[in-house]
Design a protein around this motif. Structure first.
Motif, PDB file in Angstrom:
ATOM      1  N   ASP A 236     -32.729 -13.453  54.377  1.00 17.76           N
ATOM      2  CA  ASP A 236     -33.698 -14.576  54.144  1.00 17.76           C
ATOM      3  C   ASP A 236     -32.999 -15.532  53.409  1.00 17.76           C
ATOM      4  OD1 ASP A 236     -33.486 -13.398  51.552  1.00 17.76           O
ATOM      5  OD2 ASP A 236     -35.611 -12.655  51.674  1.00 17.76           O
ATOM      6  N   ASN A 237     -33.729 -16.777  53.090  1.00 17.61           N
ATOM      7  CA  ASN A 237     -33.038 -18.099  52.304  1.00 17.61           C
ATOM      8  C   ASN A 237     -34.071 -18.263  51.410  1.00 17.61           C
ATOM      9  OD1 ASN A 237     -31.895 -20.377  51.612  1.00 17.61           O
ATOM     10  ND2 ASN A 237     -31.608 -21.091  53.465  1.00 17.61           N
ATOM     11  N   VAL A 238     -33.431 -17.928  50.166  1.00 18.62           N
ATOM     12  CA  VAL A 238     -34.831 -18.225  48.933  1.00 18.62           C
ATOM     13  C   VAL A 238     -34.206 -18.890  47.808  1.00 18.62           C
ATOM     14  CG1 VAL A 238     -36.109 -16.096  49.777  1.00 18.62           C
ATOM     15  CG2 VAL A 238     -34.178 -15.882  47.949  1.00 18.62           C
ATOM     16  N   THR A 239     -34.993 -19.440  46.811  1.00 16.45           N
ATOM     17  CA  THR A 239     -34.418 -20.310  45.872  1.00 16.45           C
ATOM     18  C   THR A 239     -34.978 -19.697  44.371  1.00 16.45           C
ATOM     19  OG1 THR A 239     -36.258 -21.721  46.012  1.00 16.45           O
ATOM     20  CG2 THR A 239     -34.126 -22.445  46.878  1.00 16.45           C
ATOM     21  N   GLU A 240     -36.112 -18.448  44.792  1.00 17.44           N
ATOM     22  CA  GLU A 240     -36.634 -18.100  43.583  1.00 17.44           C
ATOM     23  C   GLU A 240     -36.392 -16.567  43.441  1.00 17.44           C
ATOM     24  OE1 GLU A 240     -40.593 -19.143  42.861  1.00 17.44           O
ATOM     25  OE2 GLU A 240     -39.903 -21.332  42.552  1.00 17.44           O
ATOM     26  N   PHE A 241     -36.042 -15.792  42.145  1.00 13.62           N
ATOM     27  CA  PHE A 241     -35.994 -14.206  42.515  1.00 13.62           C
ATOM     28  C   PHE A 241     -37.160 -13.739  40.846  1.00 13.62           C
ATOM     29  CE2 PHE A 241     -32.418 -15.807  44.426  1.00 13.62           C
ATOM     30  CZ  PHE A 241     -31.962 -15.164  45.506  1.00 13.62           C
TER      31      PHE A 241
ATOM     32  N   GLY B 129     -35.179 -18.094  34.105  1.00 14.51           N
ATOM     33  CA  GLY B 129     -34.372 -19.437  33.790  1.00 14.51           C
ATOM     34  C   GLY B 129     -33.620 -19.867  35.107  1.00 14.51           C
ATOM     35  N   ASN B 130     -33.128 -21.082  34.631  1.00 24.53           N
ATOM     36  CA  ASN B 130     -32.130 -21.631  35.793  1.00 24.53           C
ATOM     37  C   ASN B 130     -30.784 -20.921  36.117  1.00 24.53           C
ATOM     38  OD1 ASN B 130     -34.256 -23.686  36.497  1.00 24.53           O
ATOM     39  ND2 ASN B 130     -33.564 -24.580  34.537  1.00 24.53           N
TER      40      ASN B 130
ATOM     41  N   VAL C 180     -33.778 -20.278  40.700  1.00 25.84           N
ATOM     42  CA  VAL C 180     -34.523 -19.900  39.419  1.00 25.84           C
ATOM     43  C   VAL C 180     -34.902 -18.491  39.344  1.00 25.84           C
ATOM     44  CG1 VAL C 180     -36.813 -20.435  38.383  1.00 25.84           C
ATOM     45  CG2 VAL C 180     -35.585 -22.336  39.635  1.00 25.84           C
ATOM     46  N   VAL C 181     -34.919 -18.080  38.311  1.00 28.16           N
ATOM     47  CA  VAL C 181     -35.546 -16.461  38.086  1.00 28.16           C
ATOM     48  C   VAL C 181     -36.731 -16.730  37.476  1.00 28.16           C
ATOM     49  CG1 VAL C 181     -35.189 -14.225  37.011  1.00 28.16           C
ATOM     50  CG2 VAL C 181     -33.227 -15.415  38.096  1.00 28.16           C
ATOM     51  N   LYS C 182     -37.879 -15.963  37.808  1.00 25.32           N
ATOM     52  CA  LYS C 182     -39.173 -15.997  36.995  1.00 25.32           C
ATOM     53  C   LYS C 182     -39.785 -14.737  36.799  1.00 25.32           C
ATOM     54  CE  LYS C 182     -40.759 -20.350  39.099  1.00 25.32           C
ATOM     55  NZ  LYS C 182     -41.643 -21.162  39.630  1.00 25.32           N
TER      56      LYS C 182
END
Length: 139
Positions: free
Chosen positions: A51-56, A116-117, A137-139
């Motif tokens: 997949d292609n994600v920007t948040e983990f 965080g970033n 980004v990690v949330k």
């Protein structure tokens, strides 16, 4: 007289350059490059991103998948991972004798412990600037 002085300088420079090459100093630049890097939650058997994600989420494995192109044998590829600008981890791999290949690197869940970033930089050999930088980004 000027011609012999010029010849002497030319000879000295030639000897210096040849000596540097024999001592292992590198005067050439590699044509290798990294392209199409994406952040992903995993990779398949062919090292393609699933997949292609920007948040983990916190405490999850984080992967980056990319493509290596035009790499000479034994090119070093370094992944440097950051959280809020602070280095978290790094690893260097080599391509062996494969010129074009998929690349993958990951940051283990044990190092993804705070929100965080984050970012990952991918370097070829001893370059001063990364071939690619991916932020997430990690949330």
């Amino acid at each position: 007289m000027k011609k012999s002085k010029f010849t002497g300088y030319l000879l000295a420079i030639t000897v210096l350059v040849v000596s540097m090459l024999f001592m292992g100093a590198s005067c050439s630049a590699t044509t290798a490059k990294v392209s199409n890097a994406v952040m992903t939650t995993g990779i398949d058997d062919s090292y393609a991103p699933i997949d292609n994600v920007t948040e983990f989420p916190v405490n999850s494995d984080v992967y980056v998948a990319a493509e290596l192109k035009n790499a000479p044998n034994d090119t070093n590829i370094t992944f440097i991972w950051y959280c809020e600008g602070q280095k978290v981890d790094s690893i260097t791999i080599t391509n062996g004798d494969v010129s074009d290949a998929p690349l993958a690197g990951y940051l283990p869940a044990a190092l993804v412990t705070q929100p965080g970033n984050y970012s990952v930089e991918i370097y070829i050999d001893e370059r001063d600037t990364p071939d690619t930088v991916n932020e997430f980004v990690v949330k």
